[in-house]
Design a protein around this motif. Structure first.
Motif, PDB file in Angstrom:
ATOM      1  N   THR A   2     -25.620 -11.994  14.254  1.00 51.91           N
ATOM      2  CA  THR A   2     -24.643 -11.735  14.732  1.00 51.91           C
ATOM      3  C   THR A   2     -23.605 -13.251  13.957  1.00 51.91           C
ATOM      4  O   THR A   2     -22.181 -12.325  13.744  1.00 51.91           O
ATOM      5  N   GLN A  11     -23.108 -16.108  14.992  1.00 52.63           N
ATOM      6  CA  GLN A  11     -22.805 -17.526  15.399  1.00 52.63           C
ATOM      7  C   GLN A  11     -23.461 -18.492  14.612  1.00 52.63           C
ATOM      8  O   GLN A  11     -24.829 -18.019  14.685  1.00 52.63           O
ATOM      9  N   ALA A  67     -18.338 -18.118  17.254  1.00 53.23           N
ATOM     10  CA  ALA A  67     -18.502 -17.347  17.440  1.00 53.23           C
ATOM     11  C   ALA A  67     -19.027 -16.357  16.293  1.00 53.23           C
ATOM     12  O   ALA A  67     -19.342 -16.647  14.982  1.00 53.23           O
ATOM     13  N   PRO A  68     -19.313 -15.173  16.514  1.00 57.87           N
ATOM     14  CA  PRO A  68     -19.807 -14.271  16.132  1.00 57.87           C
ATOM     15  C   PRO A  68     -19.076 -13.704  14.888  1.00 57.87           C
ATOM     16  O   PRO A  68     -17.989 -13.614  15.384  1.00 57.87           O
ATOM     17  N   THR A  69     -19.622 -13.285  13.595  1.00 51.54           N
ATOM     18  CA  THR A  69     -18.495 -13.207  12.823  1.00 51.54           C
ATOM     19  C   THR A  69     -19.083 -11.512  12.303  1.00 51.54           C
ATOM     20  O   THR A  69     -17.817 -10.975  11.635  1.00 51.54           O
ATOM     21  N   ARG A  99     -22.370 -16.452   7.053  1.00 54.06           N
ATOM     22  CA  ARG A  99     -21.180 -15.744   8.064  1.00 54.06           C
ATOM     23  C   ARG A  99     -20.596 -14.563   7.338  1.00 54.06           C
ATOM     24  O   ARG A  99     -19.896 -14.383   7.964  1.00 54.06           O
TER      25      ARG A  99
END
Ligand code: XUL
Ligand code: CO
Length: 437
Positions: A55, A57, A62-64, A344
């Motif tokens: 994800t 994260q 947070a997930p990007t 990310r």
């Protein structure tokens, strides 16, 4: 639904002068390198975990990653959508293999029985996808590290109840791998290690780990799974110390617990560097012991001391890997699995194509270079010549066990001081660059 519309059909080889970033510039699957094609040598696999369920994260945010296949709130629906995206990706990229953990392809249920049913359903769907696309399973595995019950280890847990959960999960993951015609099954000891020796019986935990492996070998035999079993060395992360820390520690473990002949190693580049070794060293050690089985292809970052799992783009690195691969006569059951994740900030689905294309091109070049180094023979000839003395009468007597310390004393008295010979490191580094550049 089409998840990767930017790639209409599949990624093609367009040669080094192409400016198309969605084409291979070096990886030409059908091109012959020696006795085999590039595809036959390299046996690329895409991993499910980073590529389809990762994800982005991190501990700070947070997930990007934008993943349209993960949009459905129903976990089973999401799993089927993810499978569609994965097989679309494998086919368009033109890889022959994939790899997964049980929990990557199917969500955990409310209890063990439901988790097993979920896995069974997704295995059935994956089987259909494999038949439809011709993509095959390089290896399967079980995630024995993500559920909180494994916080103190899976097979190495102080509690036999947790051992039973892990063993039960291995049973179904092995059966899933078998049902999908997997060529192998990997044990990566996710939490098989310790955080502190103040609470750990290391001797017992290592014995428990070996016990699970013996039980898995027995079960594989029972169900008729003849694929190769592997363990995957890693020195740390998530635990402070993992029991299967590097190739030589794994070798010792396999010998100590009578597991040689049953398991080979799946060796990962970033794990080698975390262990303070080069990938070349780890592959060489495994090759000499006859247990080099498969490779998790990625790269670390010299400036970061953790498992960054980056895509491999360094041709010098891929050349050293290809040299070991050629020296062992090529893969039999194994392959090159991209256990690598996009950064990310590379949050778009298309970044997955750029990442894999780059990795495959880097390995294609590495293979070509390694093949030329082997064909040319100057490197091998140098090393052979460096040890030539051992083929003489005195060297042979030492190595056959005939010569004693007294004989060595007599030899020195008769022959005086040895001549020093240059190791020629810089000359050899230049020689390698002749091929790489
Ligand atoms: C973790 C790792 C795993 C294994 C499979 O560092 O490499 O993804 O390859 O469990
Ligand atoms: Co890995």
């Amino acid at each position: 639904m089409v998840y990767f519309p930017e790639v209409a059909d599949r990624v093609h080889y367009e040669g080094p002068s192409s400016r198309n970033p969605l084409a291979f510039h070096h990886y030409d699957a059908a091109k012959r390198i020696g006795a085999k094609t590039m595809a036959e040598h390299l046996r690329f696999a895409v991993c499910y975990w980073h590529t389809f369920v990762g994800t982005g994260q991190d501990p700070f945010g947070a997930p990007t990653l934008v993943r349209p296949w993960a949009a459905n709130p129903d976990p089973m629906r999401r799993a089927y959508d993810t499978l569609d995206a994965a097989f679309e990706f494998f086919s368009k990229l033109g890889v022959e293999y994939w790899c997964f953990h049980d929990r990557d392809i199917a969500p955990e249920g409310i209890d063990h029985a439901e988790s097993c049913r979920n896995l069974e359903a997704l295995v059935k769907a994956a089987d259909g996808k494999q038949k439809e696309t011709g993509v095959k399973l390089l290896w399967g595995t079980a995630s024995l590290f993500s559920n909180p019950r494994y916080q103190a280890g899976a097979s190495t847990n102080p509690d036999p109840h947790v051992f039973a959960c892990a063993a039960a999960q291995v049973k179904y993951a092995l059966e899933a791998t078998h049902a999908l015609g997997g060529l192998g099954y990997v044990f990566w000891g996710g939490r098989e290690g310790y955080e502190t020796l103040w609470n750990t019986d290391m001797k017992r935990e290592r014995e428990q780990f070996a016990r699970l492996l013996h039980m898995a070998i027995a079960h594989a035999r029972t169900i008729g799974f003849t694929g190769q079993l592997y363990i995957e060395p890693k020195p740390m992360e998530p635990t402070k110390h993992q029991y299967d820390s590097d190739v030589e520690a794994c070798l010792n473990f396999l010998r100590e617990f009578d597991l040689m002949g049953h398991l080979k190693l799946n060796i990962e580049t970033n794990h080698a560097t975390l262990a303070g070794h080069t990938m070349q060293h780890e592959l060489r050690a495994a090759r000499h012991a006859g247990i080099l089985g498969s490779i998790d292809a990625n790269a670390g970052d010299e400036l970061l001391g953790w498992d960054t799992d980056q895509f491999p783009t360094n041709v010098y690195l891929t050349t050293t890997i290809a040299l070991e691969l050629l020296a062992m006569g090529g893969f039999t059951t194994g392959g090159l699995n991209f256990d690598a994740k996009v950064r990310r900030q590379s949050h778009e689905p298309i970044d997955l194509f750029y990442a894999h294309i780059g990795g495959m091109d880097a390995f294609a070049r590495g293979l070509e270079i390694a093949h030329r180094i082997m064909e040319d023979g100057r490197l091998d000839a140098f090393v052979t010549d460096r040890y030539a003395g051992w083929s003489g009468p005195f060297g042979s007597d030492v190595m056959s066990g005939k010569a004693t310390l007294d004989d060595c004393d007599a030899y020195v008295r008769a022959n005086g001081e040895p001549l020093r010979r240059s190791g020629r490191q810089e000359y050899l580094e230049n020689l390698i660059n002749e091929y790489v550049l």
